[in-house]
Design a protein around this motif. Structure first.
Motif, PDB file in Angstrom:
ATOM      1  N   UNK A  84      -0.598  58.336  16.301  1.00 40.23           N
ATOM      2  CA  UNK A  84      -0.040  57.287  17.159  1.00 40.23           C
ATOM      3  C   UNK A  84      -1.021  56.879  18.249  1.00 40.23           C
ATOM      4  N   UNK A  85      -1.706  57.859  18.813  1.00 41.94           N
ATOM      5  CA  UNK A  85      -2.695  57.574  19.865  1.00 41.94           C
ATOM      6  C   UNK A  85      -3.848  56.736  19.311  1.00 41.94           C
ATOM      7  N   UNK A  86      -4.382  57.148  18.159  1.00 39.83           N
ATOM      8  CA  UNK A  86      -5.502  56.422  17.553  1.00 39.83           C
ATOM      9  C   UNK A  86      -5.078  55.019  17.110  1.00 39.83           C
ATOM     10  N   UNK A  87      -3.853  54.913  16.597  1.00 40.21           N
ATOM     11  CA  UNK A  87      -3.358  53.615  16.152  1.00 40.21           C
ATOM     12  C   UNK A  87      -3.215  52.658  17.333  1.00 40.21           C
ATOM     13  N   UNK A  88      -2.736  53.179  18.450  1.00 39.19           N
ATOM     14  CA  UNK A  88      -2.592  52.348  19.641  1.00 39.19           C
ATOM     15  C   UNK A  88      -3.933  51.811  20.135  1.00 39.19           C
ATOM     16  N   UNK A  89      -4.945  52.668  20.080  1.00 40.11           N
ATOM     17  CA  UNK A  89      -6.262  52.249  20.523  1.00 40.11           C
ATOM     18  C   UNK A  89      -6.949  51.354  19.502  1.00 40.11           C
ATOM     19  N   UNK A  90      -6.667  51.586  18.213  1.00 41.30           N
ATOM     20  CA  UNK A  90      -7.298  50.770  17.168  1.00 41.30           C
ATOM     21  C   UNK A  90      -6.803  49.329  17.220  1.00 41.30           C
ATOM     22  N   UNK A  91      -5.556  49.119  17.635  1.00 42.96           N
ATOM     23  CA  UNK A  91      -5.017  47.763  17.708  1.00 42.96           C
ATOM     24  C   UNK A  91      -5.775  46.892  18.705  1.00 42.96           C
ATOM     25  N   UNK A  92      -6.375  47.560  19.678  1.00 44.06           N
ATOM     26  CA  UNK A  92      -7.104  46.806  20.709  1.00 44.06           C
ATOM     27  C   UNK A  92      -8.451  46.320  20.213  1.00 44.06           C
TER      28      UNK A  92
END
Length: 359
Positions: free
Chosen positions: A351-359
């Motif tokens: 979830x953390x990596x996905x949140x940052x990848x969206x940016x």
């Protein structure tokens, strides 16, 4: 309905995963064969037996490491998409990152269903063949499975004890069976030796003694040799470590229920095997999200950096899975918590990596 984007990514997802299996499984077989060829030749194992063993080994190996293979395959082809600026093209066309993930999740679902079927029905049979071959030809022999100080509750009323049981000869020494009704022992059977007879499924007891507890005095019966039957089975005297791995989903549930009633000391080990048959396939979703988040960004250093990160994360996941499973088997840690904790930890990371990848 699947769009062109979905079909394109899904084809890459499943195709690369299949290719990864086809590449690594033969390597695993070759390395394993190179290590064991001396013992195979020494024992003069028939070719067909060896061939069947490596079929079992392939299924066993694939079931054990398929999450790692899946993780690396997703990183591999997604990194190629990123390096070819295809990911940027997808997202620039108005496709959201979550929409971009949809074919990956469809692929993870297919792999998850396949992993559950493999773990519950195909892998148990393969595990039995793999382990039996190993004990018979590749290790010291069946004496490795001999049991010392076996104490088992057979049912609500009966308890058995054997100081030593030889699997090869199917015989044991210093056998006792105690029968209770409530808190009172009604009779006790003792024998210097016990031997199982395959032909008629009976047991031969040598130096047999039966003490029946009476109200005023006990009744003692002794015989040099007695052939009799018991309600317990051979596996009650020889509880091998991998027995849970050889049972399919239905058999394993029944087996664990029976072992709990008997007060088995191996319950945690059996439950770890049971819960992993669900937790490992479910990890396909988590590892897919982590792999996409890590590799969908074009990096300096290209695919090599992404693969290095992927291998490191994959090995940490496998380490967590093994270490918590071992802790549950050898301590009071809950098997349910131990088997799902790696998924929870890496789910938070996903979830953390996905949140940052969206940016």
């Amino acid at each position: 309905m699947l769009s062109i984007l979905d079909k394109y990514i899904l084809k890459k997802y499943l195709g690369t995963f299949g290719l990864m299996l086809l590449l690594f499984i033969p390597i695993g077989i070759t390395v394993h064969l190179a290590e064991k060829i001396d013992k195979i030749l020494e024992n003069e194992v028939p070719f067909i037996t060896v061939a069947l063993y490596f079929v079992d080994f392939t299924i066993y190996f694939a079931n054990l490491l398929f999450p790692l293979f899946l993780f690396l395959s997703v990183i591999w082809f997604t990194s190629k998409l990123a390096n070819n600026t295809e990911v940027i093209a997808f997202l620039s066309s108005g496709v959201s990152y979550y929409r971009f993930l949809r074919p990956y999740m469809i692929g993870a679902t297919i792999v998850c269903i396949g992993g559950i079927f493999l773990g519950m029905y195909l892998a148990p049979s393969a595990s039995e063949g793999f382990n039996e071959f190993s004990y018979k030809y590749l290790k010291k022999g069946k004496k490795d499975r001999d049991q010392s100080n076996v104490y088992r509750q057979i049912n609500d009323n009966d308890y058995i004890y054997v100081s030593y049981f030889n699997v090869k000869n199917q015989s044991g020494s210093n056998f006792t069976l105690e029968h209770f009704e409530g808190n009172e022992m009604k009779y006790k059977i003792s024998a210097g030796n016990i031997r199982y007879n395959d032909k008629d499924s009976t047991y031969t007891l040598s130096n047999y003694t039966k003490r029946t507890v009476g109200e005023d005095e006990d009744i003692l019966e002794t015989r040099p040799k007695v052939d009799t039957t018991f309600t317990f089975e051979m596996e009650d005297l020889t509880p091998v470590d991998y027995i849970a791995e050889t049972k399919n989903f239905t058999e394993l549930r029944t087996f664990i229920k029976r072992e709990k009633a008997r007060g088995s000391s191996y319950i945690n080990r059996y439950e770890v095997v049971q819960y992993k048959r669900i937790s490992l396939p479910i990890s396909a979703y988590i590892l897919t999200i982590i792999a996409v988040a890590v590799s969908s960004v074009k990096r300096r250093g290209g695919m090599g950096i992404n693969l290095a990160i992927g291998i490191a994360v994959g090995m940490v996941f496998v380490f967590f899975d093994k270490i918590f499973g071992t802790m549950a088997e050898q301590s009071d840690m809950s098997p349910l918590v131990a088997t799902w904790l790696p998924n929870i930890v890496f789910g938070i990371l996903a979830l953390y990596l996905l949140r940052n990848a969206k940016r």
